[in-house]
Design a protein around this motif. Structure first.
Motif, PDB file in Angstrom:
ATOM      1  N   ARG A 204       1.064  -1.202  -0.210  1.00  0.00           N
ATOM      2  CA  ARG A 204       0.147  -0.317  -0.014  1.00  0.00           C
ATOM      3  C   ARG A 204       0.712   1.096  -0.321  1.00  0.00           C
ATOM      4  NH1 ARG A 204      -2.984   3.824   3.288  1.00  0.00           N
ATOM      5  NH2 ARG A 204      -4.505   3.942   2.445  1.00  0.00           N
ATOM      6  N   PRO A 205       1.035   2.452  -1.210  1.00  0.00           N
ATOM      7  CA  PRO A 205       1.712   3.305  -1.288  1.00  0.00           C
ATOM      8  C   PRO A 205       1.408   3.810  -0.096  1.00  0.00           C
ATOM      9  CG  PRO A 205      -0.439   3.322  -2.506  1.00  0.00           C
ATOM     10  CD  PRO A 205      -0.558   2.424  -1.834  1.00  0.00           C
ATOM     11  N   GLY A 206       2.796   4.106   0.636  1.00  0.00           N
ATOM     12  CA  GLY A 206       3.256   4.666   2.240  1.00  0.00           C
ATOM     13  C   GLY A 206       3.608   4.156   3.570  1.00  0.00           C
ATOM     14  N   PHE A 207       3.445   2.352   3.264  1.00  0.00           N
ATOM     15  CA  PHE A 207       3.395   1.426   4.129  1.00  0.00           C
ATOM     16  C   PHE A 207       4.410   1.906   4.562  1.00  0.00           C
ATOM     17  CE2 PHE A 207       5.495  -1.863   5.622  1.00  0.00           C
ATOM     18  CZ  PHE A 207       4.272  -2.008   6.953  1.00  0.00           C
ATOM     19  N   GLU A 208       4.439   2.346   6.219  1.00  0.00           N
ATOM     20  CA  GLU A 208       5.847   2.117   7.229  1.00  0.00           C
ATOM     21  C   GLU A 208       6.203   1.106   7.842  1.00  0.00           C
ATOM     22  OE1 GLU A 208       6.249   5.798   9.434  1.00  0.00           O
ATOM     23  OE2 GLU A 208       5.492   7.312   8.018  1.00  0.00           O
ATOM     24  N   PRO A 209       6.604   0.816   8.041  1.00  0.00           N
ATOM     25  CA  PRO A 209       6.002  -0.766   9.380  1.00  0.00           C
ATOM     26  C   PRO A 209       6.067  -0.776  10.512  1.00  0.00           C
ATOM     27  CG  PRO A 209       9.281  -0.398   8.521  1.00  0.00           C
ATOM     28  CD  PRO A 209       8.262   1.075   8.157  1.00  0.00           C
ATOM     29  N   TRP A 210       5.494   0.171  11.284  1.00  0.00           N
ATOM     30  CA  TRP A 210       5.211   0.269  11.899  1.00  0.00           C
ATOM     31  C   TRP A 210       3.297   0.400  12.078  1.00  0.00           C
ATOM     32  CZ3 TRP A 210       0.363   3.640  12.213  1.00  0.00           C
ATOM     33  CH2 TRP A 210       0.128   4.730  11.581  1.00  0.00           C
ATOM     34  N   ASN A 211       3.455   0.215  10.409  1.00  0.00           N
ATOM     35  CA  ASN A 211       1.738  -0.609   9.833  1.00  0.00           C
ATOM     36  C   ASN A 211       1.118  -1.850   9.772  1.00  0.00           C
ATOM     37  OD1 ASN A 211       1.945   1.918   6.949  1.00  0.00           O
ATOM     38  ND2 ASN A 211       0.994   2.326   8.795  1.00  0.00           N
ATOM     39  N   LEU A 212       1.971  -2.831  10.784  1.00  0.00           N
ATOM     40  CA  LEU A 212       2.237  -3.672  10.800  1.00  0.00           C
ATOM     41  C   LEU A 212       2.346  -4.793  12.019  1.00  0.00           C
ATOM     42  CD1 LEU A 212       0.730  -6.623   9.387  1.00  0.00           C
ATOM     43  CD2 LEU A 212       3.031  -7.417   8.772  1.00  0.00           C
ATOM     44  N   ARG A 213       1.419  -5.197  12.760  1.00  0.00           N
ATOM     45  CA  ARG A 213       2.218  -5.121  14.222  1.00  0.00           C
ATOM     46  C   ARG A 213       1.778  -6.617  14.526  1.00  0.00           C
ATOM     47  NH1 ARG A 213       5.380  -2.290  17.698  1.00  0.00           N
ATOM     48  NH2 ARG A 213       4.202  -2.629  19.444  1.00  0.00           N
ATOM     49  N   LEU A 214       3.218  -7.288  15.481  1.00  0.00           N
ATOM     50  CA  LEU A 214       2.740  -8.862  15.636  1.00  0.00           C
ATOM     51  C   LEU A 214       2.528  -8.849  17.437  1.00  0.00           C
ATOM     52  CD1 LEU A 214       5.365  -9.901  12.960  1.00  0.00           C
ATOM     53  CD2 LEU A 214       2.714  -9.601  12.377  1.00  0.00           C
ATOM     54  N   GLY A 220       6.805 -18.205  22.069  1.00  0.00           N
ATOM     55  CA  GLY A 220       7.640 -17.116  20.994  1.00  0.00           C
ATOM     56  C   GLY A 220       6.136 -17.639  19.483  1.00  0.00           C
ATOM     57  N   GLU A 221       4.996 -17.853  19.878  1.00  0.00           N
ATOM     58  CA  GLU A 221       3.660 -18.340  18.826  1.00  0.00           C
ATOM     59  C   GLU A 221       3.737 -16.484  18.687  1.00  0.00           C
ATOM     60  OE1 GLU A 221       2.376 -22.456  19.471  1.00  0.00           O
ATOM     61  OE2 GLU A 221       2.029 -21.277  21.578  1.00  0.00           O
ATOM     62  N   LEU A 222       3.541 -16.771  17.162  1.00  0.00           N
ATOM     63  CA  LEU A 222       2.925 -15.714  16.290  1.00  0.00           C
ATOM     64  C   LEU A 222       1.093 -15.862  16.896  1.00  0.00           C
ATOM     65  CD1 LEU A 222       2.531 -12.822  14.988  1.00  0.00           C
ATOM     66  CD2 LEU A 222       2.378 -14.119  12.962  1.00  0.00           C
ATOM     67  N   VAL A 223       0.532 -14.886  18.086  1.00  0.00           N
ATOM     68  CA  VAL A 223      -1.111 -15.452  18.400  1.00  0.00           C
ATOM     69  C   VAL A 223      -2.398 -13.785  17.699  1.00  0.00           C
ATOM     70  CG1 VAL A 223      -0.868 -16.799  19.769  1.00  0.00           C
ATOM     71  CG2 VAL A 223      -0.802 -14.334  20.371  1.00  0.00           C
ATOM     72  N   GLY A 224      -1.239 -12.880  17.749  1.00  0.00           N
ATOM     73  CA  GLY A 224      -2.293 -12.309  16.969  1.00  0.00           C
ATOM     74  C   GLY A 224      -1.731 -10.636  15.950  1.00  0.00           C
ATOM     75  N   VAL A 225      -2.017 -10.347  14.784  1.00  0.00           N
ATOM     76  CA  VAL A 225      -1.762  -9.184  14.033  1.00  0.00           C
ATOM     77  C   VAL A 225      -2.776  -8.144  14.033  1.00  0.00           C
ATOM     78  CG1 VAL A 225      -1.471  -8.973  11.554  1.00  0.00           C
ATOM     79  CG2 VAL A 225      -1.195 -11.415  12.837  1.00  0.00           C
ATOM     80  N   THR A 226      -2.246  -6.866  13.562  1.00  0.00           N
ATOM     81  CA  THR A 226      -3.064  -5.987  13.280  1.00  0.00           C
ATOM     82  C   THR A 226      -3.092  -4.873  11.757  1.00  0.00           C
ATOM     83  OG1 THR A 226      -1.790  -4.374  15.108  1.00  0.00           O
ATOM     84  CG2 THR A 226      -4.565  -4.939  15.439  1.00  0.00           C
ATOM     85  N   HIS A 227      -3.114  -4.795  11.407  1.00  0.00           N
ATOM     86  CA  HIS A 227      -2.864  -4.064  10.286  1.00  0.00           C
ATOM     87  C   HIS A 227      -3.466  -2.541  10.574  1.00  0.00           C
ATOM     88  CE1 HIS A 227      -3.118  -2.261   6.022  1.00  0.00           C
ATOM     89  NE2 HIS A 227      -2.311  -1.492   6.039  1.00  0.00           N
ATOM     90  N   VAL A 228      -2.300  -1.547  10.782  1.00  0.00           N
ATOM     91  CA  VAL A 228      -2.842  -0.184  10.870  1.00  0.00           C
ATOM     92  C   VAL A 228      -2.528   0.581  10.093  1.00  0.00           C
ATOM     93  CG1 VAL A 228      -1.736   0.771  13.197  1.00  0.00           C
ATOM     94  CG2 VAL A 228      -3.551   1.773  12.718  1.00  0.00           C
ATOM     95  N   HIS A 229      -2.889   2.111   9.529  1.00  0.00           N
ATOM     96  CA  HIS A 229      -2.479   2.706   9.375  1.00  0.00           C
ATOM     97  C   HIS A 229      -3.213   3.673   8.873  1.00  0.00           C
ATOM     98  CE1 HIS A 229      -5.989   2.511   5.597  1.00  0.00           C
ATOM     99  NE2 HIS A 229      -5.312   1.402   5.495  1.00  0.00           N
TER     100      HIS A 229
END
Length: 303
Positions: A204-214, A220-229
């Motif tokens: 997505r235009p303007g994407f920055e690393p903080w836009n996808l949070r884990l 150490g298992e991945l249990v949640g994800v947010t995409h914020v912009h």
């Protein structure tokens, strides 16, 4: 782009497939409708561009634009097998453009083998009334919910050893898998490919690393994800998902608090998200103080 035939189009107007150069005109039509229907524009140019750049998508065969001279006054987009987007400038509504676009979408979807076509519009809008008149049935209701300015959500404490961080490139496939697994529990569609999903997130235009949070468990298992912009001065949570076997522990609240905090750090003065009756999550958001700001309906017609 060569003109195309669009039966039912009013005299004096022309039609043709869209190109990526039309993104600004399409966004202008969407925004003009939203200002009338919602009081403000929500869709951004970045949203349009991100959707069109999916590898599986072909803009030439999936769109039609209606022009009055050089002005784009309406468009239709068969974005997926049963998903359509349309808009007509308010100044040109009531002339049959919307009906012509609806019939084009039905033909295009039928030619691709689809048995249903639908779209989501503000409840009570001109588009909603037109679709009801054309025989489109209600599939589900959706809402935009906003965290009122200045309202704080009490952050739950993370369990010892749990971590929240920005995603790296190496995390992207795992994030996609978790989100798609969660959304496909209630969404009747095919799984998005990693490439298509990525076009909407890190592409997505303007994407920055903080836009996808884990969110990771103590193990150490991945249990949640947010995409914020950011959408103007608003933080928009486009996706929030918790792994099925870790629900009921307040992790959605943890992810929301974090997403809103990150958005505010980057200039957001408002924070909002969208949900619908299929997900059954509206009550969760209202319990943390979010309020409904607009109601949408998804209508469809069998082909």
């Amino acid at each position: 782009m060569a003109p195309m035939d669009l039966p039912g189009l009013p005299d004096g107007l022309t039609a043709r497939p869209l190109t990526t150069a039309d993104a600004a005109g399409v966004h202008a039509a969407i925004a003009a409708e939203e200002v009338v229907d919602l009081g403000e524009a929500e869709m951004t140019l970045e949203d349009v561009v991100a959707d069109w750049q999916r590898p599986s998508y072909d803009i030439a065969s999936s769109t039609v634009g209606v022009l009055d001279g050089d002005l784009l006054v309406g468009y239709a987009d068969l974005a997926g097998p049963d998903t359509a987007y349309t808009a007509v400038l308010p100044s040109h509504q009531g002339r049959g453009i919307g009906t012509a676009l609806a019939h084009w979408l039905q033909r295009a979807a039928r030619e691709r083998g689809s048995t249903t076509i639908g779209t989501q519009v503000p409840e009570g809008s001109a588009a909603d009334r037109l679709m009801a008149d054309l025989g489109y049935r209600l599939r589900w209701t959706a809402w935009d919910l906003e965290l009122p300015e200045g309202h704080e959500i009490e952050p739950p404490a993370l369990r010892d050893g749990s971590t929240l961080r920005d995603a790296t490139e190496a995390d992207r496939a795992a994030a996609w898998t978790l989100v798609e697994d969660a959304f496909l529990e209630w969404s009747d569609r095919e799984r998005h490919s990693l490439e298509d999903w990525g076009a909407l997130v890190w592409g997505r235009p303007g994407f920055e690393p903080w836009n996808l949070r884990l969110l990771f468990s103590p193990a150490g298992e991945l249990v949640g994800v947010t995409h914020v912009h950011l959408t103007g001065d608003s933080g928009y949570v486009a996706r929030v998902a918790v792994r099925a076997d870790h629900r009921g522990r307040g992790l959605s609240r943890t992810l929301l608090v974090d997403a809103f905090a990150r958005a505010r750090e980057h200039g957001a003065v408002r924070c909002y998200l969208s949900t619908d009756t299929r997900a059954g999550a509206r009550a969760i958001y209202e319990r943390v103080g979010m309020v409904v700001t607009s109601t949408w309906v998804n209508r469809a017609i069998d082909l």
